[in-house]
Design a protein around this motif. Structure first.
Motif, short mmCIF file in Angstrom:
data_model
loop_
_atom_site.label_atom_id
_atom_site.label_comp_id
_atom_site.label_asym_id
_atom_site.label_seq_id
_atom_site.Cartn_x
_atom_site.Cartn_y
_atom_site.Cartn_z
N LEU A 25 0.82 -1.20 0.00
CA LEU A 25 0.00 0.00 0.00
C LEU A 25 0.86 1.26 0.00
CD1 LEU A 25 -2.67 -1.23 2.56
CD2 LEU A 25 -3.15 -0.60 0.18
N PHE A 26 1.97 1.22 0.73
CA PHE A 26 2.89 2.36 0.72
C PHE A 26 3.45 2.58 -0.68
CE2 PHE A 26 7.03 4.41 1.26
CZ PHE A 26 6.68 5.50 2.05
N ARG A 27 3.82 1.48 -1.35
CA ARG A 27 4.35 1.60 -2.71
C ARG A 27 3.29 2.15 -3.67
NH1 ARG A 27 7.78 3.04 -3.37
NH2 ARG A 27 9.51 1.61 -3.25
N GLU A 28 2.03 1.73 -3.51
CA GLU A 28 0.96 2.26 -4.36
C GLU A 28 0.81 3.77 -4.20
OE1 GLU A 28 -2.67 0.26 -3.54
OE2 GLU A 28 -1.90 -1.73 -4.09
N ARG A 29 1.00 4.26 -2.98
CA ARG A 29 0.81 5.68 -2.71
C ARG A 29 2.04 6.50 -3.06
NH1 ARG A 29 -3.49 7.69 0.17
NH2 ARG A 29 -3.30 9.84 0.95
N HIS A 30 3.21 5.87 -2.90
CA HIS A 30 4.47 6.58 -3.14
C HIS A 30 5.36 5.69 -4.00
CE1 HIS A 30 3.06 9.35 -0.11
NE2 HIS A 30 2.96 8.37 0.75
N ALA A 31 5.36 5.95 -5.29
CA ALA A 31 5.95 5.02 -6.25
C ALA A 31 7.47 4.98 -6.23
CB ALA A 31 5.47 5.38 -7.66
N ASP A 32 8.12 6.06 -5.78
CA ASP A 32 9.56 6.17 -5.98
C ASP A 32 10.40 6.15 -4.71
OD1 ASP A 32 9.13 6.46 -8.77
OD2 ASP A 32 8.63 8.57 -8.46
N ILE A 33 9.79 6.12 -3.54
CA ILE A 33 10.57 6.16 -2.31
C ILE A 33 11.19 4.79 -2.05
CG2 ILE A 33 10.43 6.48 0.20
CD1 ILE A 33 8.28 8.55 -0.28
N PRO A 34 12.48 4.71 -1.85
CA PRO A 34 13.15 3.41 -1.63
C PRO A 34 12.66 2.74 -0.34
CG PRO A 34 14.75 5.13 -2.15
CD PRO A 34 13.44 5.82 -1.90
N ILE A 35 12.53 1.44 -0.41
CA ILE A 35 12.00 0.64 0.71
C ILE A 35 12.99 -0.46 1.07
CG2 ILE A 35 10.23 -1.06 1.33
CD1 ILE A 35 8.25 0.54 -0.34
N LEU A 36 13.15 -0.68 2.38
CA LEU A 36 13.83 -1.86 2.88
C LEU A 36 12.81 -2.73 3.59
CD1 LEU A 36 17.12 -0.43 4.45
CD2 LEU A 36 16.87 -1.61 2.25
N ILE A 37 12.73 -4.00 3.19
CA ILE A 37 11.81 -4.94 3.82
C ILE A 37 12.63 -5.83 4.74
CG2 ILE A 37 10.12 -6.76 3.44
CD1 ILE A 37 9.71 -5.51 0.62
N GLY A 38 12.50 -5.59 6.03
CA GLY A 38 13.31 -6.30 7.00
C GLY A 38 12.57 -7.47 7.62
#
Length: 336
Positions: A25-38
């Motif tokens: 859901l975060f990716r859907e709302r903010h397409a370009d912010i880098p994410i780390l999945i821990g």
């Protein structure tokens, strides 16, 4: 124009049932912010990361300083979607001066977070969001009491569909949130009380009007609602049953019914508000977390939140929040 964010948002527990919903859901709302999945299971984290752009899986250990991450990792926020048992996630956020948001620690445990904040109050924004579904009941209540001069009673009834796949971690967290050694916190006749025995049971109404046997529960909602409304009586109860939606042939749903008593011009008034969400508990929690996180990071048209200790309702307008839930598929009804 907003500067491009190159630091990464760390989602600890981002491959679990609630966590993976939140990350997507975060990716859907903010397409370009880098994410780390821990996560502890790196393969599961990688599987989620492969579904997203600008996402990377990392091995985290909630028992190690800095969560076991490299010291030079550039973070934009630390989001704990699992219990931060040793507060290593909080310490990491404070060390790096970035926002910290937690949905995994309960009311009976909050003293530790408060102590860490008081030692370093200017280090970072700390958002404690272990409310039911990330604060949905609080916002629903806040939007319903605006016309009342005085609020006397707030009673929240939550219905969990017995087939909702919330995942083992979510169920364990719910059980731990009811533990405190001396009972379950509520407010009655203007005083804190610790419910035990028969006092922990109550009949609540589902969205469709059915009466269900429920058990008292003490998420952060209890203290948030008391502080927000000043009501003499506040309690929160949960029932597990067939959801109203599924009973009428629809999808598995999660439900909330808030019953409010107050006064207008010296006359007793009642309010009833309900919310029904047919995409499941995990998604509703994820939507709420994303709205709060986006607000803290300054991604919703307002500046980033300054260092401090917050609940979600301190940061977000209730009507905006509910409208966002409606856009995500919720049905919200408010009755006078």
């Amino acid at each position: 124009m907003m500067k491009e964010m190159t630091e990464k948002v760390l989602f600890v527990g981002g491959s679990g049932v609630v966590g993976s919903c939140t990350v997507k859901l975060f990716r859907e709302r903010h397409a370009d912010i880098p994410i780390l999945i821990g996560g502890r299971n790196l393969e599961k984290a990688r599987a989620v990361a492969r579904e997203l752009s600008s996402a990377e899986a990392v091995d985290v250990d909630v028992d190690k300083p800095g969560l076991g991450l490299a010291k030079d990792v550039a973070l934009a926020a630390v989001v704990m979607l699992v219990p931060d048992e040793g507060l290593k996630g909080l310490a990491l956020a404070q060390e790096k001066g970035v926002p910290y948001l937690s949905i995994g620690n309960w009311l009976v445990e909050v003293g530790a977070e408060m102590a860490h904040f008081m030692r370093r109050p200017q280090a970072s924004p700390i958002v404690l969001a272990s409310h039911w579904h990330g604060g949905t009941a609080v916002f629903l209540t806040q939007a319903s009491v605006t016309s009342l001069d005085t609020v006397r009673s707030v009673k929240v009834g939550a219905v969990v569909d017995e087939l909702d796949a919330t995942g083992p971690a979510a169920i364990a967290d719910m059980k731990r949130g009811s533990e405190g050694g001396i009972g379950i916190l509520a407010f009655k006749n203007g005083h804190r009380v610790w419910l035990s025995g028969a006092a922990t049971t109550r009949t609540i109404n589902a969205v469709d009007g059915r009466e269900l046997e429920a058990m008292a529960f003490a998420p952060y909602d209890v203290v948030s609602l008391h502080a927000m409304t000043g009501a003499d009586d506040v309690r929160f109860d949960i029932a597990s049953s067939v959801s109203s939606s599924r009973l009428r042939g629809g999808s598995i749903a999660t439900e909330l019914v808030v019953e409010i008593e107050g006064e207008v011009g010296g006359k007793t008034q009642t309010r009833r508000a309900s919310l029904e969400f047919t995409r499941g508990q995990a998604t509703l929690t994820g939507v709420s977390v994303v709205l709060t996180l986006s607000t803290v990071l300054g991604l919703e048209g307002q500046p980033p939140v300054s260092p401090g200790l917050y609940f979600p309702e301190h940061l977000i307008n209730a009507e905006w929040f509910l409208n966002e839930l409606i856009s995500a598929g919720a049905t919200v009804l408010k009755e006078d």
